[in-house]
Design a protein around this motif. Structure first.
Motif, short mmCIF file in Angstrom:
data_model
loop_
_atom_site.label_atom_id
_atom_site.label_comp_id
_atom_site.label_asym_id
_atom_site.label_seq_id
_atom_site.Cartn_x
_atom_site.Cartn_y
_atom_site.Cartn_z
N PHE A 135 0.81 -1.22 0.00
CA PHE A 135 0.00 0.00 0.00
C PHE A 135 0.84 1.28 0.00
N PRO A 136 1.85 1.40 0.88
CA PRO A 136 2.64 2.64 0.84
C PRO A 136 3.26 2.87 -0.53
N ALA A 138 2.08 1.81 -3.48
CA ALA A 138 1.03 2.23 -4.41
C ALA A 138 0.61 3.67 -4.13
N GLY A 139 0.57 4.03 -2.84
CA GLY A 139 0.13 5.38 -2.47
C GLY A 139 1.11 6.45 -2.90
N LEU A 140 2.40 6.10 -2.85
CA LEU A 140 3.40 7.11 -3.18
C LEU A 140 3.77 7.11 -4.66
N PRO A 142 2.19 7.48 -7.62
CA PRO A 142 1.83 8.60 -8.51
C PRO A 142 2.63 9.86 -8.20
N SER A 143 2.73 10.23 -6.92
CA SER A 143 3.51 11.41 -6.56
C SER A 143 4.94 11.25 -7.03
N PHE A 144 5.49 10.07 -6.75
CA PHE A 144 6.90 9.85 -7.02
C PHE A 144 7.19 9.99 -8.52
N MET A 146 5.44 11.48 -10.88
CA MET A 146 5.23 12.83 -11.40
C MET A 146 6.35 13.77 -10.97
N ILE A 147 6.76 13.63 -9.70
CA ILE A 147 7.81 14.53 -9.23
C ILE A 147 9.12 14.25 -9.97
N VAL A 149 9.50 12.99 -13.01
CA VAL A 149 9.47 13.39 -14.42
C VAL A 149 9.38 14.90 -14.60
N PHE A 150 8.54 15.56 -13.78
CA PHE A 150 8.28 16.98 -14.05
C PHE A 150 8.99 17.94 -13.10
N VAL A 151 9.60 17.43 -12.04
CA VAL A 151 10.32 18.34 -11.15
C VAL A 151 11.80 17.99 -11.08
N VAL A 152 12.12 16.74 -10.76
CA VAL A 152 13.53 16.39 -10.54
C VAL A 152 14.31 16.40 -11.84
#
Lengths: 440, 280
Positions: A135-136, A138-140, A142-144, A146-147, A149-152
């Motif tokens: 679960f952790p 799967a929960g992280l 999407p954030s991971f 996106m961050i 690809v588009f931030v880091v």
């Protein structure tokens, strides 16, 4: 398939070695965790299958392509695509490395669990815990993703570009390739090229002055109005409060553009009004002379920003317990004294972190400058650097990127902003409750 | 006693005077926006220095809906804002729940990097974002822009929601876990309802921000039918045009809902701002 393992912990090294040899091997051979093991093994198989192209991308990242002027443009090496792909691949390799470490750790943890229970748990039991443990992730995820690809990746890209010659006119793909140039850009901005280093020093110092003035004026302006509203006991105070919130409510693109028109030297309403009232007959260059334009920026920013701090201060003041004031009144304190010794210290103490946040926000306050003055008026070095008298570092970055195509210098400035601001972020991190209570 | 009353009366009138002066400066540009949007003509020069002194017309509003794609701009912006808000809420609150309730490797370094990433102005990586969008086919599309916004929103907002969830007692969700509820059920049926104030705050702030953002739409959206309100309004006063009155009319239409919302919601905002400041 699974070998019998001793329950006294003596096989720890064997399990670790198997897990380290090939991802998931420890789970499959020793620990009967077939789903998990197969998943880990699949990840490694995919990674190994991709490794030739990964290696090729990494080589491209180092060379950034070779000039091939005889080929048609579309077939030439595109250094920028190579740079981005290389960074993406690096991120992928890093994630793979982390997963590898995690898989070994998980194998060791499972073995410890096995020793503790003196044998394997029932199969359904371990399936349930596997789902719970997923679960952790799967929960992280999407954030991971996106961050990354588009931030880091963009961030790493900017840092990399600071060490290349990616700039107009002669190093813009796909026509030409880009090369690594080491610290040349940093040297050029720090004294190497006269007008660029003058421009950089000028814009950097104005950015600091701007952020300091913009933050303090808005903060103390908002605080003053909030205290007056609360202490004055004027019956129509709520009415004034509504008026004072308006600038904060109007989108800043709109209000800044409107101010730009009102303050226009020749046909702006401010000057026309002053003329009509015979206060002056000169054309006051509100946004046309460097110093006056800088002062206008700070003033208009006060107009736009004091409402936020007024709300903030009022919120904090209502949170101050009435008992304190009651006690002070019984002790014979005057209203001025309660304001000075109770309200102000409490509000200051509680909003201090927000002043710091607002300072970092103002260093990057693109809208307040760009839509009001566009960075103008022009000064001595503007023809080369493109930076006007009110440009701050971020608006300059924008111009360097969009109009001048000097990506290398823009990236150097971005890296500098980052280096200057990172300590503020760490400071804010250290005073969060979770950090102080030792949870992190 | 009478002296004291005199002093307090004097104070009151001085404060009153200060308020009136501030109000004048606050209202000054706003009055001109309203006045310009009803004034015949185009440039700022045609706007009378006496508000509403230059005649009255509704032509600019008619022009917005008949002569420009104002409706399309509005719809595009609405789609972008609503999807950004919804995605941000789901992704950030799920991540925050994991950070708040689970212990795992690299948790501290991940939280730290979230906070550091958030200070980097996201448009600095503009060129990279441009190329990445080109490669995944998100260039010149609304969903590409939404992805960029959501990714930019995550670092700070995950922190915000995580801090809120940390203050919520764990007894309830631990009890539910013991009763056999899955993590997803705990999240949706226990955590989300409890964290509603911060989730509301998050959905509002992430809904509001895209309405007037300029840089990213300018970079990502190229087609005429995929413009946003900020791009459209800005084009009235740039692009060699000087159509200030239409700009004012268009801005007025966008600003009215914002202003109404702020005035109606100011009580809640005062307390929530105060709450945020006190909690940190």
């Amino acid at each position: 398939m699974a070998r019998e393992l001793p329950v006294d912990g003596s096989a720890g090294r064997r399990v670790t070695a198997a897990a380290a040899l090939f991802m998931g091997l420890g789970h499959l051979v020793y620990l009967k965790e077939y789903v998990k093991g197969a998943l880990f093994a699949a990840i490694e198989v995919v990674f190994l299958a991709l490794s030739p192209s990964i290696a090729r991308k990494l080589v491209d990242l180092v060379t950034l392509g070779a000039p091939k002027p005889d080929l048609p443009i579309m077939q030439r090496d595109n250094s920028i695509f190579m740079l981005i792909d290389g960074i993406l691949v690096l991120a992928l390799v890093a994630i793979f490395g982390v997963v590898y470490v995690l898989s070994v750790r998980s194998a060791r943890a499972s073995y410890r669990e096995y020793c503790r229970k003196q044998g394997f748990g029932t199969q359904s039991d371990s399936m349930g815990t596997a789902l719970g443990k997923a679960f952790p992730i799967a929960g992280l995820a999407p954030s991971f993703i996106m961050i990354v690809v588009f931030v880091v990746v963009p961030l790493l890209f900017s840092i990399c570009v600071a060490f290349t010659n990616y700039s107009a006119p002669s190093h813009i793909p796909p026509n030409n390739i880009v090369n690594w140039v080491g610290l040349d850009n940093f040297k050029a901005l720090m004294g190497g090229q006269a007008s660029w280093s003058v421009g950089f020093a000028r814009v950097a110092s104005w950015t600091l002055v701007w952020a300091l003035l913009a933050t303090t004026t808005c903060y103390f302006g908002g605080l003053l109005v909030a205290v007056l509203l609360k202490e004055s006991r004027i019956k129509i105070a709520p009415f004034f409060r509504v008026i004072f919130i308006l600038p904060y409510a109007v989108p800043s693109v709109v209000s800044m553009l409107v101010w730009q028109f009102l303050l226009n030297g020749t046909f702006g309403t401010v000057n026309r009004t002053l003329h009509a009232l015979h206060i002056t007959d000169k054309v006051i260059p509100w946004l046309g002379a460097p110093l006056l334009a800088q002062a206008s920026c700070v003033l208009i920013n006060l107009w736009a920003g004091f409402g936020y701090f007024m709300l903030l201060a009022m919120g904090t003041m209502t949170a101050v317990s009435e008992d304190l004031f009651e006690a002070a009144r019984i002790d014979g304190a005057s209203r001025a004294q309660t304001v000075r010794h109770i309200t102000l210290p409490l509000v200051l103490y509680q909003t201090l972190p927000l002043i710091i946040m607002s300072f970092t926000f103002n260093i990057n306050n693109f809208g307040a400058i760009f839509f009001l003055t566009g960075g103008n008026p022009t000064v001595a070095d503007s023809t080369t650097t493109g930076a006007g008298g009110t440009d701050i570092l971020v608006t300059w970055i924008y111009k360097l990127t969009i109009t001048l195509l000097k990506y290398n210098y823009a990236s150097v400035i971005a890296v500098m902003i980052f280096i200057v601001l990172a300590p503020f972020a760490i400071f804010n991190f250290r005073r969060t409750k979770a950090y102080k209570e030792g949870e992190l | 006693m009478r002296g004291r009353q005199l002093v307090s009366g004097l104070n009151k009138s001085i404060i009153m005077l200060i308020f009136v002066v501030i109000s004048f400066f606050v209202l000054y540009p706003l009055v001109y926006v309203v006045s310009a949007s009803f004034t015949p003509g185009n440039g700022i020069a045609s706007v009378s220095i006496v508000p509403f002194g230059g005649g009255f017309t509704l032509d600019h509003f008619k022009y917005l809906f008949s002569g420009t794609p104002y409706g399309t701009w509005f719809l595009n912006t609405l789609i972008i804002a609503a999807s950004t808000s919804a995605l941000t809420v789901v992704v950030a609150s799920l991540g925050a729940y994991v950070f708040s309730r689970f212990a795992f490797t690299f948790k501290k370094s991940m939280l730290m990097s979230l906070l550091i990433l958030q200070i980097f102005p996201s448009f600095v990586g503009m060129v990279a974002i441009y190329v990445i969008l080109l490669r995944i086919g998100g260039f010149d599309s609304l969903w590409g822009l939404v992805l960029v916004y959501v990714a930019g929103n995550i670092p700070y907002n995950t922190w915000l929601v995580k801090n809120y969830m940390d203050t919520v007692s764990r007894n309830l969700d631990e009890a539910a876990r013991i009763d056999g509820a899955s993590h997803f059920r705990v999240f949706f049926q226990i955590i989300v309802p409890v964290a509603r104030p911060i989730i509301t705050f998050l959905s509002i702030t992430s809904f509001v921000a895209p309405w007037m953002d300029y840089i990213f739409p300018k970079m990502v959206l190229r087609s005429v039918d995929r413009q946003t309100l900020a791009l459209g309004l800005f084009s009235f006063v740039t692009d060699k045009k000087n159509d200030f009155t239409s700009f004012a009319a268009g801005s007025l239409l966008v600003a009215i809902p914002f202003v109404l919302f702020f005035i109606l919601g100011q009580k809640t905002m005062v307390t929530s701002f105060g709450g945020a400041a006190v909690k940190e």
